[in-house]
Design a protein around this motif. Structure first.
Motif, mmCIF file in Angstrom:
data_model
loop_
_atom_site.group_PDB
_atom_site.id
_atom_site.type_symbol
_atom_site.label_atom_id
_atom_site.label_comp_id
_atom_site.label_asym_id
_atom_site.label_seq_id
_atom_site.Cartn_x
_atom_site.Cartn_y
_atom_site.Cartn_z
ATOM 1 N N THR A 134 0.267 -1.534 -0.260
ATOM 2 C CA THR A 134 0.299 0.069 -0.105
ATOM 3 C C THR A 134 0.867 1.501 0.050
ATOM 4 O OG1 THR A 134 -1.717 -1.300 0.829
ATOM 5 C CG2 THR A 134 -1.742 0.722 0.995
ATOM 6 N N LEU A 135 0.970 2.540 -1.377
ATOM 7 C CA LEU A 135 1.508 3.639 -1.069
ATOM 8 C C LEU A 135 1.025 4.895 -0.563
ATOM 9 C CD1 LEU A 135 2.835 2.326 -5.021
ATOM 10 C CD2 LEU A 135 3.816 2.529 -3.150
ATOM 11 N N SER A 136 -0.752 4.630 -0.557
ATOM 12 C CA SER A 136 -1.496 5.592 -0.008
ATOM 13 C C SER A 136 -2.725 4.866 0.251
ATOM 14 C CB SER A 136 -0.923 6.994 -0.795
ATOM 15 O OG SER A 136 -1.634 6.567 -1.789
ATOM 16 N N GLU A 137 -3.766 5.443 1.458
ATOM 17 C CA GLU A 137 -5.308 4.895 1.301
ATOM 18 C C GLU A 137 -6.019 6.484 1.739
ATOM 19 O OE1 GLU A 137 -8.064 2.452 4.002
ATOM 20 O OE2 GLU A 137 -5.967 2.462 4.151
ATOM 21 N N LYS A 138 -6.432 6.504 1.146
ATOM 22 C CA LYS A 138 -7.428 7.751 1.160
ATOM 23 C C LYS A 138 -8.967 7.350 1.280
ATOM 24 C CE LYS A 138 -9.754 12.253 -1.185
ATOM 25 N NZ LYS A 138 -9.465 12.280 -2.412
ATOM 26 N N ASN A 139 -9.746 8.065 3.024
ATOM 27 C CA ASN A 139 -10.667 7.749 2.653
ATOM 28 C C ASN A 139 -11.882 8.603 2.081
ATOM 29 O OD1 ASN A 139 -10.067 5.919 4.859
ATOM 30 N ND2 ASN A 139 -9.682 7.174 6.198
ATOM 31 N N VAL A 140 -12.915 7.991 1.436
ATOM 32 C CA VAL A 140 -13.752 9.111 0.864
ATOM 33 C C VAL A 140 -15.056 9.110 1.164
ATOM 34 C CG1 VAL A 140 -11.964 8.703 -1.933
ATOM 35 C CG2 VAL A 140 -14.165 6.751 -0.893
#
Length: 183
Positions: A7-13
């Motif tokens: 995982t490089l990045s995680e964004k909660n949408v």
């Protein structure tokens, strides 16, 4: 062979009452970058409730995602009332949705419901020796359920005719058939 993605990045949408949705940027084992959309859901329980006269309890209810009614076994999420205890949640849901308690309740299996997009982990229980509850727990105010009782043969026919399309319910019915065939 290595399958793990980094995982490089995680964004909660989205952060709702029932689910949270995240978008992850990942690097595959081959070094490719890809996007993964993930629905986070609380653990859940489902109950194959069998009556003394060898019928299962089904619930007819409206399901907004498919804009139709379904026939399903009793089920619900494990929440703060359960202290993360799936067995407690199963007993609570059985009370809330059917107004019954089980003299015997045992775990059948645990499984992910849709691993391609959802992290929901469900535990399926078998509930027998059913009797009416003495203390009725509050029902979900936005839920409207109608209970039905069907035999194994009726349930299998309902699957074949497309009247039962819910995966956890189909799994429970096939488990019931296996119990019947193998004792």
């Amino acid at each position: 062979m290595n399958f793990e993605e980094k995982t490089l990045s995680e964004k909660n949408v989205f952060d709702g009452k029932l689910i949270k949705v995240a978008v992850e940027e990942v690097e595959t084992p081959k070094g490719l970058k890809a996007q993964r959309e993930i629905v986070h859901h609380a653990p859940a329980v489902a109950i194959l409730a069998l009556t003394a006269d060898h019928k299962m309890i089904l619930e007819k209810q409206w399901r907004s995602p498919i804009h139709d009614t379904t026939l399903e076994i009793p089920a619900g999420k494990v929440d703060s009332r359960d202290s993360r205890d799936a067995l407690h949640a199963a007993k609570r849901e059985l009370n809330e949705e059917t107004r019954l308690k089980a003299g015997t309740i045992k775990k059948i299996s645990s499984f992910y419901t849709s691993v391609g997009v959802l992290d929901e982990f469900m535990t399926l229980y078998l509930a027998t020796d059913l009797t009416p509850v003495e203390n009725k727990l509050p029902q979900d105010r936005d839920e409207q359920l109608v209970l039905e009782k069907v035999t194994l043969d009726e349930a299998l026919k309902m699957i074949g005719e497309g009247q039962i399309e819910d995966a956890k319910t189909i799994m429970a019915i096939y488990y019931w058939r296996g119990m019947t065939n193998h004792g």
